[in-house]
Design a protein around this motif. Sequence first.
Motif, PDB file in Angstrom:
ATOM      1  N   ASN A  17      32.882  44.958  29.547  1.00 29.89           N
ATOM      2  CA  ASN A  17      32.781  43.732  30.340  1.00 29.89           C
ATOM      3  C   ASN A  17      34.108  42.977  30.387  1.00 29.89           C
ATOM      4  OD1 ASN A  17      31.333  41.920  31.944  1.00 29.89           O
ATOM      5  ND2 ASN A  17      30.897  40.621  30.186  1.00 29.89           N
ATOM      6  N   THR A  18      34.843  42.986  29.282  1.00 28.87           N
ATOM      7  CA  THR A  18      36.150  42.319  29.255  1.00 28.87           C
ATOM      8  C   THR A  18      37.111  42.993  30.220  1.00 28.87           C
ATOM      9  OG1 THR A  18      35.842  41.625  26.973  1.00 28.87           O
ATOM     10  CG2 THR A  18      38.106  41.698  27.785  1.00 28.87           C
ATOM     11  N   GLY A  19      37.097  44.323  30.273  1.00 30.35           N
ATOM     12  CA  GLY A  19      37.949  45.041  31.223  1.00 30.35           C
ATOM     13  C   GLY A  19      37.639  44.650  32.655  1.00 30.35           C
ATOM     14  N   GLY A  20      36.359  44.576  32.983  1.00 30.89           N
ATOM     15  CA  GLY A  20      35.964  44.165  34.325  1.00 30.89           C
ATOM     16  C   GLY A  20      36.347  42.727  34.622  1.00 30.89           C
ATOM     17  N   SER A  21      36.201  41.868  33.635  1.00 32.04           N
ATOM     18  CA  SER A  21      36.552  40.460  33.825  1.00 32.04           C
ATOM     19  C   SER A  21      38.057  40.266  33.998  1.00 32.04           C
ATOM     20  CB  SER A  21      36.060  39.622  32.646  1.00 32.04           C
ATOM     21  OG  SER A  21      34.651  39.670  32.584  1.00 32.04           O
ATOM     22  N   LEU A  22      38.845  41.030  33.260  1.00 32.02           N
ATOM     23  CA  LEU A  22      40.299  40.947  33.420  1.00 32.02           C
ATOM     24  C   LEU A  22      40.709  41.392  34.821  1.00 32.02           C
ATOM     25  CD1 LEU A  22      41.628  42.250  29.983  1.00 32.02           C
ATOM     26  CD2 LEU A  22      41.785  39.935  30.909  1.00 32.02           C
ATOM     27  N   GLY A  23      40.093  42.463  35.297  1.00 32.04           N
ATOM     28  CA  GLY A  23      40.366  42.894  36.665  1.00 32.04           C
ATOM     29  C   GLY A  23      39.965  41.833  37.668  1.00 32.04           C
ATOM     30  N   GLY A  24      38.809  41.233  37.449  1.00 28.10           N
ATOM     31  CA  GLY A  24      38.339  40.177  38.340  1.00 28.10           C
ATOM     32  C   GLY A  24      39.216  38.941  38.315  1.00 28.10           C
ATOM     33  N   ALA A  25      39.924  38.734  37.211  1.00 29.33           N
ATOM     34  CA  ALA A  25      40.808  37.579  37.110  1.00 29.33           C
ATOM     35  C   ALA A  25      42.199  37.865  37.677  1.00 29.33           C
ATOM     36  CB  ALA A  25      40.935  37.147  35.645  1.00 29.33           C
ATOM     37  N   LEU A  26      42.685  39.076  37.517  1.00 28.51           N
ATOM     38  CA  LEU A  26      44.055  39.398  37.917  1.00 28.51           C
ATOM     39  C   LEU A  26      44.189  39.878  39.364  1.00 28.51           C
ATOM     40  CD1 LEU A  26      45.248  41.204  34.658  1.00 28.51           C
ATOM     41  CD2 LEU A  26      45.691  38.850  35.363  1.00 28.51           C
ATOM     42  N   VAL A  27      43.220  40.616  39.831  1.00 27.37           N
ATOM     43  CA  VAL A  27      43.327  41.222  41.170  1.00 27.37           C
ATOM     44  C   VAL A  27      43.429  40.191  42.289  1.00 27.37           C
ATOM     45  CG1 VAL A  27      42.093  42.668  42.849  1.00 27.37           C
ATOM     46  CG2 VAL A  27      42.376  43.448  40.509  1.00 27.37           C
ATOM     47  N   PRO A  28      42.713  39.066  42.264  1.00 24.81           N
ATOM     48  CA  PRO A  28      42.883  38.102  43.358  1.00 24.81           C
ATOM     49  C   PRO A  28      44.324  37.611  43.516  1.00 24.81           C
ATOM     50  CG  PRO A  28      40.888  37.600  42.175  1.00 24.81           C
ATOM     51  CD  PRO A  28      41.595  38.668  41.390  1.00 24.81           C
ATOM     52  N   GLY A  29      45.042  37.470  42.423  1.00 19.66           N
ATOM     53  CA  GLY A  29      46.440  37.065  42.519  1.00 19.66           C
ATOM     54  C   GLY A  29      47.296  38.130  43.187  1.00 19.66           C
ATOM     55  N   VAL A  30      47.035  39.386  42.854  1.00 16.91           N
ATOM     56  CA  VAL A  30      47.787  40.482  43.467  1.00 16.91           C
ATOM     57  C   VAL A  30      47.435  40.597  44.952  1.00 16.91           C
ATOM     58  CG1 VAL A  30      48.225  42.967  43.405  1.00 16.91           C
ATOM     59  CG2 VAL A  30      47.925  41.702  41.266  1.00 16.91           C
ATOM     60  N   VAL A  31      46.155  40.470  45.273  1.00 19.01           N
ATOM     61  CA  VAL A  31      45.745  40.504  46.684  1.00 19.01           C
ATOM     62  C   VAL A  31      46.383  39.335  47.432  1.00 19.01           C
ATOM     63  CG1 VAL A  31      43.765  40.246  48.230  1.00 19.01           C
ATOM     64  CG2 VAL A  31      43.625  41.804  46.299  1.00 19.01           C
ATOM     65  N   GLY A  32      46.429  38.171  46.816  1.00 20.88           N
ATOM     66  CA  GLY A  32      47.086  37.022  47.433  1.00 20.88           C
ATOM     67  C   GLY A  32      48.557  37.286  47.697  1.00 20.88           C
ATOM     68  N   PHE A  33      49.209  37.989  46.774  1.00 27.11           N
ATOM     69  CA  PHE A  33      50.607  38.371  46.977  1.00 27.11           C
ATOM     70  C   PHE A  33      50.745  39.232  48.230  1.00 27.11           C
ATOM     71  CE2 PHE A  33      53.701  41.795  46.428  1.00 27.11           C
ATOM     72  CZ  PHE A  33      54.881  41.064  46.438  1.00 27.11           C
ATOM     73  N   PHE A  34      49.862  40.218  48.377  1.00 21.00           N
ATOM     74  CA  PHE A  34      49.916  41.077  49.557  1.00 21.00           C
ATOM     75  C   PHE A  34      49.655  40.280  50.837  1.00 21.00           C
ATOM     76  CE2 PHE A  34      49.278  44.619  46.544  1.00 21.00           C
ATOM     77  CZ  PHE A  34      50.323  45.434  46.964  1.00 21.00           C
ATOM     78  N   LEU A  35      48.707  39.362  50.769  1.00 21.53           N
ATOM     79  CA  LEU A  35      48.393  38.567  51.961  1.00 21.53           C
ATOM     80  C   LEU A  35      49.558  37.668  52.356  1.00 21.53           C
ATOM     81  CD1 LEU A  35      44.683  37.579  51.275  1.00 21.53           C
ATOM     82  CD2 LEU A  35      45.546  39.369  52.782  1.00 21.53           C
ATOM     83  N   ASP A  36      50.293  37.157  51.375  1.00 23.23           N
ATOM     84  CA  ASP A  36      51.438  36.301  51.668  1.00 23.23           C
ATOM     85  C   ASP A  36      52.673  37.100  52.084  1.00 23.23           C
ATOM     86  OD1 ASP A  36      49.971  34.063  51.121  1.00 23.23           O
ATOM     87  OD2 ASP A  36      50.712  33.847  49.061  1.00 23.23           O
TER      88      ASP A  36
END
Length: 142
Positions: A86-105
Amino acid sequence: VLGNMVGGIISDRVFKKRRKPLMLLSAIFTSIMMYSLVYAPNNPLYLSLMLFLMGLLLNLSYSAFVLYPSSFTTKEVYPLAYSLVNTGGSLGGALVPGVVGFFLDSQYGWSGAFLFLSGCSLFCLLILLSIVEPVGECEVRR
């Protein structure tokens, strides 16, 4: 929710309580669906069906990931094993939006974001190919 329920039925009945095959299929299908969103037309009906199918395929393996540690842990240790998953999934859920935001910007936009997510699913597939599935019952040992 539908993907979780269907995934549990498929894992128990079709794969005879084996968890890894469904985890592999889900990673493959998710990668394909994320990649296909790069070339998706601007059609609301098509996009809604595609996103529904992507959510269904992504969530097929949730119960398999949750139950996987129960195959090789005891009843006393299973909560810790589950918390690590669950921690692995939560870390992905916390970090990936920032990376996706980088791509969008950046200049890559949504295409870059979906290609990144497709790559994440392929990375998950590589990790899944390296794990060994315990043979036998997938219930918590007593």
